[in-house]
Write an enzyme that holds these catalytic residues in place. Structure first.
Site, PDB file in Angstrom:
ATOM      1  N   ALA A  34      -3.475   8.462  -3.121  1.00  0.00           N
ATOM      2  CA  ALA A  34      -2.119   7.924  -3.273  1.00  0.00           C
ATOM      3  C   ALA A  34      -2.277   6.517  -3.842  1.00  0.00           C
ATOM      4  CB  ALA A  34      -1.410   7.895  -1.926  1.00  0.00           C
ATOM      5  N   VAL A  35      -2.366   6.443  -5.165  1.00  0.00           N
ATOM      6  CA  VAL A  35      -2.649   5.181  -5.854  1.00  0.00           C
ATOM      7  C   VAL A  35      -1.358   4.356  -5.939  1.00  0.00           C
ATOM      8  CG1 VAL A  35      -3.537   4.162  -7.988  1.00  0.00           C
ATOM      9  CG2 VAL A  35      -4.374   6.401  -7.244  1.00  0.00           C
ATOM     10  N   THR A  71       0.839  -1.196   0.000  1.00  0.00           N
ATOM     11  CA  THR A  71       0.000   0.000   0.000  1.00  0.00           C
ATOM     12  C   THR A  71       0.867   1.237   0.000  1.00  0.00           C
ATOM     13  OG1 THR A  71      -1.933   0.994   1.101  1.00  0.00           O
ATOM     14  CG2 THR A  71      -0.193   0.152   2.523  1.00  0.00           C
ATOM     15  N   ASN A  72       0.244   2.385  -0.110  1.00  0.00           N
ATOM     16  CA  ASN A  72       0.924   3.666   0.014  1.00  0.00           C
ATOM     17  C   ASN A  72       0.520   4.280   1.343  1.00  0.00           C
ATOM     18  OD1 ASN A  72       1.881   3.337  -2.556  1.00  0.00           O
ATOM     19  ND2 ASN A  72       0.792   5.073  -3.427  1.00  0.00           N
ATOM     20  N   ILE A  73       1.356   5.168   1.867  1.00  0.00           N
ATOM     21  CA  ILE A  73       0.984   5.868   3.092  1.00  0.00           C
ATOM     22  C   ILE A  73       0.113   7.057   2.725  1.00  0.00           C
ATOM     23  CG2 ILE A  73       1.858   7.216   5.031  1.00  0.00           C
ATOM     24  CD1 ILE A  73       4.312   5.386   5.044  1.00  0.00           C
TER      25      ILE A  73
END
Ligand code: CTP
Ligand code: CA
Length: 222
Positions: A100-101, A33-35
């Site tokens: 934030a893809v 994932t992204n933060i």
């Protein structure tokens, strides 16, 4: 509270917003994932609503409550976010890509939980669709606003991104300032140049972005 948008600069407009991270599964219990807290996108959803717009918020997993009078569509992966956005984009006046893809997903995701045995597993990554670029390329599509989170060379990297994706307005922020914080310091980039804003709470930043975008939108429509 009501004074700021007393003029309802987005009255009658439909605004579609992405927010939060995406989560790309590795197996049923793990993922990449992204933060992203989602705070900036949710603040924008509220600001657009307060400016009189009808708002749909396509949100990746966050801990935030859905804003009142905003339609929230919950998604997990970038592909789901892409599909939800492309199903809605054509009937919207404005698209704001705050999410934030994750740029990549796991191509060899496992149906069952990976067991810790033998050699360390290898993840094969494949690129996710670029949602903002896809919407910006739609004929007669919505007015597009992008975000760029950079850790260095903020304005140069962000302006290159604005040109590459073909969006009229891009909001550039340093990840060091923005991430997880209730405040943000951004530079707005458009055809007229750079517009740096002071460091402010995300609600104030959102209000300033709405103000700027409403002016551009109304100028475009003459
Ligand atoms: N974005 C998107 N879909 C993607 C990747 C990004 O819609 N698959 C959007 C983001 O929501 C943001 C903008 O594009 O509005 C810029 O995202 P960013 O990650 O900063 O740019 P990238 O083009 O992915 O470039 P890089 O990560 O290499 O800096
Ligand atoms: Ca990216």
């Amino acid at each position: 509270i009501d004074g700021v948008f007393a003029d309802k600069t987005l009255a009658g407009k439909k605004v579609l917003i992405t927010s939060g991270p995406t989560f790309e599964p590795i197996d049923p219990v793990r993922g990449i994932t992204n933060i992203s807290s989602g705070k900036m996108g949710y603040a924008l959803a509220r600001a657009c609503r307060d400016a009189g717009a009808e708002v749909i918020l396509v949100s990746g997993p966050t801990a935030l409550a859905a804003p009142v009078d905003v339609t929230r569509i919950d998604v997990t992966t970038a592909q789901q976010m892409h599909d939800a956005v492309l199903a809605e984009a054509a009937r919207h006046d404005v698209f704001i890509a705050v999410a934030a893809v994750a740029d990549y997903r796991v191509a060899n995701r496992s149906e069952h939980k990976l067991k810790k045995q033998g050699a360390a597993p290898t993840l094969l990554l494949t690129e996710n669709p670029d949602i903002l670029a896809a919407v910006a390329a739609l004929p007669n599509g919505p007015f597009c606003v992008g975000f760029a989170a950079e850790s260095q060379h903020l304005v140069d990297f962000a302006e290159a991104k604005r040109k590459k994706k073909g969006v009229p307005l891009l909001v550039a922020n340093l990840v060091q300032t923005a991430m997880g914080s209730d405040a943000n310091e951004v530079v707005l980039l458009d055809d007229a140049g750079q517009h740096p804003l002071p460091i402010m709470g995300k609600d104030e930043v959102a209000a300033a972005i709405v103000h700027h975008l409403a002016r551009q939108l109304n100028a475009k429509q003459g």
